[in-house]
Write a protein that holds these residues in place. Structure first.
Motif, PDB file in Angstrom:
ATOM      1  N   GLY A  56      30.530  45.879  56.731  1.00 39.67           N
ATOM      2  CA  GLY A  56      31.945  45.763  56.395  1.00 39.67           C
ATOM      3  C   GLY A  56      32.279  44.391  55.820  1.00 39.67           C
ATOM      4  N   VAL A  57      31.651  43.346  56.418  1.00 37.00           N
ATOM      5  CA  VAL A  57      31.884  41.992  55.902  1.00 37.00           C
ATOM      6  C   VAL A  57      31.323  41.865  54.483  1.00 37.00           C
ATOM      7  CG1 VAL A  57      31.337  39.552  56.215  1.00 37.00           C
ATOM      8  CG2 VAL A  57      31.961  40.972  58.191  1.00 37.00           C
ATOM      9  N   LEU A  58      30.141  42.429  54.254  1.00 38.13           N
ATOM     10  CA  LEU A  58      29.520  42.351  52.927  1.00 38.13           C
ATOM     11  C   LEU A  58      30.368  43.077  51.890  1.00 38.13           C
ATOM     12  CD1 LEU A  58      27.134  41.517  51.174  1.00 38.13           C
ATOM     13  CD2 LEU A  58      25.993  43.659  51.832  1.00 38.13           C
ATOM     14  N   ILE A  59      30.849  44.256  52.265  1.00 39.73           N
ATOM     15  CA  ILE A  59      31.703  44.998  51.331  1.00 39.73           C
ATOM     16  C   ILE A  59      32.969  44.192  51.017  1.00 39.73           C
ATOM     17  CG2 ILE A  59      33.111  47.074  51.043  1.00 39.73           C
ATOM     18  CD1 ILE A  59      31.030  48.590  52.675  1.00 39.73           C
ATOM     19  N   GLY A  60      33.553  43.592  52.045  1.00 43.09           N
ATOM     20  CA  GLY A  60      34.769  42.787  51.843  1.00 43.09           C
ATOM     21  C   GLY A  60      34.525  41.599  50.937  1.00 43.09           C
ATOM     22  N   LEU A  61      33.373  40.915  51.124  1.00 45.70           N
ATOM     23  CA  LEU A  61      33.069  39.748  50.278  1.00 45.70           C
ATOM     24  C   LEU A  61      32.892  40.153  48.817  1.00 45.70           C
ATOM     25  CD1 LEU A  61      30.579  37.795  52.578  1.00 45.70           C
ATOM     26  CD2 LEU A  61      32.945  37.192  52.037  1.00 45.70           C
ATOM     27  N   VAL A  62      32.193  41.276  48.598  1.00 46.92           N
ATOM     28  CA  VAL A  62      31.974  41.723  47.212  1.00 46.92           C
ATOM     29  C   VAL A  62      33.286  42.144  46.570  1.00 46.92           C
ATOM     30  CG1 VAL A  62      30.841  43.443  45.783  1.00 46.92           C
ATOM     31  CG2 VAL A  62      29.594  42.384  47.672  1.00 46.92           C
ATOM     32  N   VAL A  63      34.094  42.907  47.296  1.00 44.97           N
ATOM     33  CA  VAL A  63      35.364  43.378  46.742  1.00 44.97           C
ATOM     34  C   VAL A  63      36.293  42.209  46.453  1.00 44.97           C
ATOM     35  CG1 VAL A  63      37.434  44.677  47.271  1.00 44.97           C
ATOM     36  CG2 VAL A  63      35.199  45.663  47.782  1.00 44.97           C
ATOM     37  N   GLY A  64      36.432  41.291  47.392  1.00 45.52           N
ATOM     38  CA  GLY A  64      37.333  40.154  47.188  1.00 45.52           C
ATOM     39  C   GLY A  64      36.880  39.229  46.076  1.00 45.52           C
ATOM     40  N   SER A  65      35.575  39.120  45.886  1.00 46.37           N
ATOM     41  CA  SER A  65      35.064  38.214  44.851  1.00 46.37           C
ATOM     42  C   SER A  65      35.339  38.719  43.440  1.00 46.37           C
ATOM     43  CB  SER A  65      33.553  38.014  45.039  1.00 46.37           C
ATOM     44  OG  SER A  65      33.272  37.457  46.311  1.00 46.37           O
ATOM     45  N   THR A  66      35.634  40.011  43.301  1.00 47.52           N
ATOM     46  CA  THR A  66      35.920  40.523  41.945  1.00 47.52           C
ATOM     47  C   THR A  66      37.191  39.919  41.353  1.00 47.52           C
ATOM     48  OG1 THR A  66      37.099  42.416  42.902  1.00 47.52           O
ATOM     49  CG2 THR A  66      34.762  42.709  42.418  1.00 47.52           C
ATOM     50  N   LEU A  67      37.990  39.255  42.177  1.00 47.52           N
ATOM     51  CA  LEU A  67      39.208  38.633  41.648  1.00 47.52           C
ATOM     52  C   LEU A  67      38.893  37.524  40.642  1.00 47.52           C
ATOM     53  CD1 LEU A  67      42.273  38.750  41.841  1.00 47.52           C
ATOM     54  CD2 LEU A  67      42.174  37.056  43.673  1.00 47.52           C
ATOM     55  N   VAL A  68      37.673  37.000  40.669  1.00 52.74           N
ATOM     56  CA  VAL A  68      37.305  35.947  39.730  1.00 52.74           C
ATOM     57  C   VAL A  68      37.270  36.476  38.287  1.00 52.74           C
ATOM     58  CG1 VAL A  68      34.808  36.271  39.714  1.00 52.74           C
ATOM     59  CG2 VAL A  68      35.741  33.961  39.499  1.00 52.74           C
ATOM     60  N   LEU A  69      37.247  37.794  38.117  1.00 53.39           N
ATOM     61  CA  LEU A  69      37.189  38.411  36.787  1.00 53.39           C
ATOM     62  C   LEU A  69      38.567  38.794  36.253  1.00 53.39           C
ATOM     63  CD1 LEU A  69      34.223  40.861  37.514  1.00 53.39           C
ATOM     64  CD2 LEU A  69      34.089  38.543  36.579  1.00 53.39           C
ATOM     65  N   ARG A  70      39.627  38.341  36.879  1.00 51.96           N
ATOM     66  CA  ARG A  70      40.965  38.838  36.549  1.00 51.96           C
ATOM     67  C   ARG A  70      41.399  38.499  35.126  1.00 51.96           C
ATOM     68  NH1 ARG A  70      45.517  35.553  36.968  1.00 51.96           N
ATOM     69  NH2 ARG A  70      45.097  33.342  37.318  1.00 51.96           N
ATOM     70  N   ARG A  71      40.940  37.391  34.562  1.00 53.79           N
ATOM     71  CA  ARG A  71      41.336  37.030  33.190  1.00 53.79           C
ATOM     72  C   ARG A  71      40.517  37.794  32.156  1.00 53.79           C
ATOM     73  NH1 ARG A  71      44.396  32.053  33.213  1.00 53.79           N
ATOM     74  NH2 ARG A  71      44.249  31.021  35.246  1.00 53.79           N
ATOM     75  N   ARG A  72      39.244  38.050  32.461  1.00 51.84           N
ATOM     76  CA  ARG A  72      38.363  38.689  31.493  1.00 51.84           C
ATOM     77  C   ARG A  72      38.469  40.209  31.558  1.00 51.84           C
ATOM     78  NH1 ARG A  72      33.764  36.821  28.820  1.00 51.84           N
ATOM     79  NH2 ARG A  72      33.313  38.306  27.155  1.00 51.84           N
ATOM     80  N   TRP A  73      38.456  40.775  32.762  1.00 52.69           N
ATOM     81  CA  TRP A  73      38.512  42.232  32.935  1.00 52.69           C
ATOM     82  C   TRP A  73      39.586  42.597  33.961  1.00 52.69           C
ATOM     83  CZ3 TRP A  73      33.272  40.189  33.201  1.00 52.69           C
ATOM     84  CH2 TRP A  73      32.568  40.361  32.008  1.00 52.69           C
ATOM     85  N   PRO A  74      40.868  42.466  33.637  1.00 51.20           N
ATOM     86  CA  PRO A  74      41.916  42.777  34.630  1.00 51.20           C
ATOM     87  C   PRO A  74      41.946  44.262  35.008  1.00 51.20           C
ATOM     88  CG  PRO A  74      42.867  42.416  32.436  1.00 51.20           C
ATOM     89  CD  PRO A  74      41.429  42.023  32.350  1.00 51.20           C
ATOM     90  N   ILE A  75      41.557  45.138  34.085  1.00 49.58           N
ATOM     91  CA  ILE A  75      41.557  46.569  34.418  1.00 49.58           C
ATOM     92  C   ILE A  75      40.540  46.865  35.515  1.00 49.58           C
ATOM     93  CG2 ILE A  75      41.084  48.874  33.499  1.00 49.58           C
ATOM     94  CD1 ILE A  75      42.090  47.951  30.803  1.00 49.58           C
ATOM     95  N   ALA A  76      39.364  46.238  35.430  1.00 54.15           N
ATOM     96  CA  ALA A  76      38.342  46.455  36.462  1.00 54.15           C
ATOM     97  C   ALA A  76      38.818  45.958  37.817  1.00 54.15           C
ATOM     98  CB  ALA A  76      37.045  45.752  36.059  1.00 54.15           C
TER      99      ALA A  76
END
Length: 441
Positions: A56-76
């Motif tokens: 659960g912690v690993l899934i949370g870290l991966v999901v939360g880290s996708t915010l770093v892509l908000r400028r390049r791929w906001p749809i994702a």
């Protein structure tokens, strides 16, 4: 020129897809916070689903880290937030992702569709969680739908509206910056064209002044040289005639000086006034000196034309050549009418230059001057025969070849016709026809 927005971005460029370093730092910081939040929520999700906590912690870290892509791929980013909404994780990911999507250049129909999906997913998740916890609540049945709608709208609406506002403002600023850059380029082009026009005006004014100086000096000096030669020839044989010729030379010199002073006086009268000590120069005030100089030159040209010679002085001009020993015959056809000052001065200068050329190139030749007043135009002609046999070549005066050019420029500038060339008898003829614009009363 002012640096454009694109150049500014390149000057302060950041790593990868970020245009600025501070943008990269901001996104990485938000991604770290989002990862920590999702990791904490992943623990609760793992406990509810019977999964290992570390998963659960690993899934949370991966999901939360996708915010770093908000400028390049906001749809994702938004799709990931919608996908994990059943697990009740990614609050910051949803809010920042929707804001980034609305502020980006993504088409509005896609933004509205994803925002609606996020709103519906949040509504369903909150509704289900509230129904599950309804036994512990003491409120009525209205509380569950009210809380579900309120929380879904509160989570989705402000983010989308703020993103739309920021995106519109950013596009407006870019448009204004591009417009300002375009305006600055246009102003620079206008300034260059104004400088070119001013340079052309200065060149035209220099040509006009040179032409006037040539007409004034060449004629008077030619007569002075002729009288000086006659004075030298009769100085010992006929003292009375020598005195008369000397007086004529003096008169010619004084007339030449008077005309030169009048011309220079007109130019000096239009010089710009001296700048007061407490004021800025014209360059600092924003007034183009080139335009001021061109206006002053045009005013000087008009004043000089108004004060110049006229056709009424042709008789005196011919008498001066006769006094220098030239056999000149003057004939005037038609009734004299008042012409514009430019027409009168140009006609006078053509006759003057024609007589000057005879003094220079055909001393002693018989000359005929014709002046014709016709309906709507004035015509003039200066024709001389061949030089007498035995004429002294040393008596011929030097010439720069600018007289005919100046006459042609004067006549054609007024829409007239100018013709000059040798005659069949071995002489030379200068003819001009000028439209006779009558002077205003």
């Amino acid at each position: 020129m002012t640096t454009t927005g694109e150049v500014r971005h390149e000057a302060a460029g950041g790593p990868w897809w970020w245009e600025r370093r501070r943008g990269a730092v901001l996104d990485i910081g938000l991604a770290v916070v989002s990862a920590v939040e999702c990791a904490a929520e992943g623990v609760a999700y793992a406990q509810r689903g019977g999964l290992p906590v570390w998963l659960g912690v690993l899934i949370g870290l991966v999901v939360g880290s996708t915010l770093v892509l908000r400028r390049r791929w906001p749809i994702a980013v938004v799709l990931v937030s919608i996908a994990v909404s059943p697990a009740s994780m990614g609050f910051l990911l949803t809010v920042i992702g929707l804001y980034s999507l609305a502020a980006s250049e993504v088409p509005r129909r896609i933004t509205g569709c994803l925002a609606g999906m996020s709103l519906l997913g949040t509504l369903i998740v909150v509704w289900v969680r509230m129904v599950q916890d309804q036994d512990r609540l003491e409120f009525g049945g209205w509380f569950v739908p009210f809380m579900a709608v309120t929380m879904s709208l509160g989570l989705t609406g402000p983010s989308v509206l703020l993103g739309l506002y920021v995106g519109a403002r950013r596009r407006l600023m870019e448009s204004l910056r591009e417009r300002a850059d375009s305006l600055e380029r246009e102003l620079q082009l206008l300034a260059e064209r104004a400088e070119e026009r001013a340079e052309w005006a200065r060149g035209e004014e220099r040509t006009r002044i040179a032409r006037e100086m040539h007409d004034v000096v060449a004629h008077r000096v030619s007569l002075m040289v002729v009288h000086a030669a006659a004075l030298q020839a009769v100085a010992r044989k006929d003292p009375e005639k020598a005195v008369k010729n000397a007086a004529l030379v003096g008169d010619m010199g004084r007339q030449a000086l008077t005309e030169l002073r009048e011309m220079l006086g007109v130019l000096r009268s239009h010089e710009p006034a001296k700048q007061p000590s407490g004021e800025l120069p014209a360059e600092s005030s924003g007034e183009p000196l080139a335009a001021v100089g061109a206006a002053a030159a045009a005013a000087a040209s008009r004043a000089e034309v108004e004060q110049g010679p006229c056709l009424a002085e042709v008789d005196a001009l011919v008498e001066q050549s006769r006094a220098a020993g030239m056999a000149v015959d003057l004939s005037v056809d038609g009734e004299s009418v008042p012409y514009g000052p430019e027409v009168e001065q140009t006609a006078y200068r053509v006759i003057q230059e024609g007589l000057t050329n005879v003094h220079k190139h055909a001393p002693g030749a018989k000359t005929r001057v014709r002046l014709a007043h016709r309906p709507g135009e004035v015509a003039m002609q200066v024709e001389n025969g061949p030089s007498p046999e035995g004429a002294d070549d040393e008596a011929r005066l030097p010439s720069g070849g600018n007289g005919l050019v100046g006459m042609r420029e004067r006549v054609t500038a007024l829409g007239g016709v100018f013709v000059a060339g040798p005659t069949d008898s071995g002489g030379f003829r200068v003819s001009a026809v000028i439209p006779g614009g009558t002077s205003a009363a």
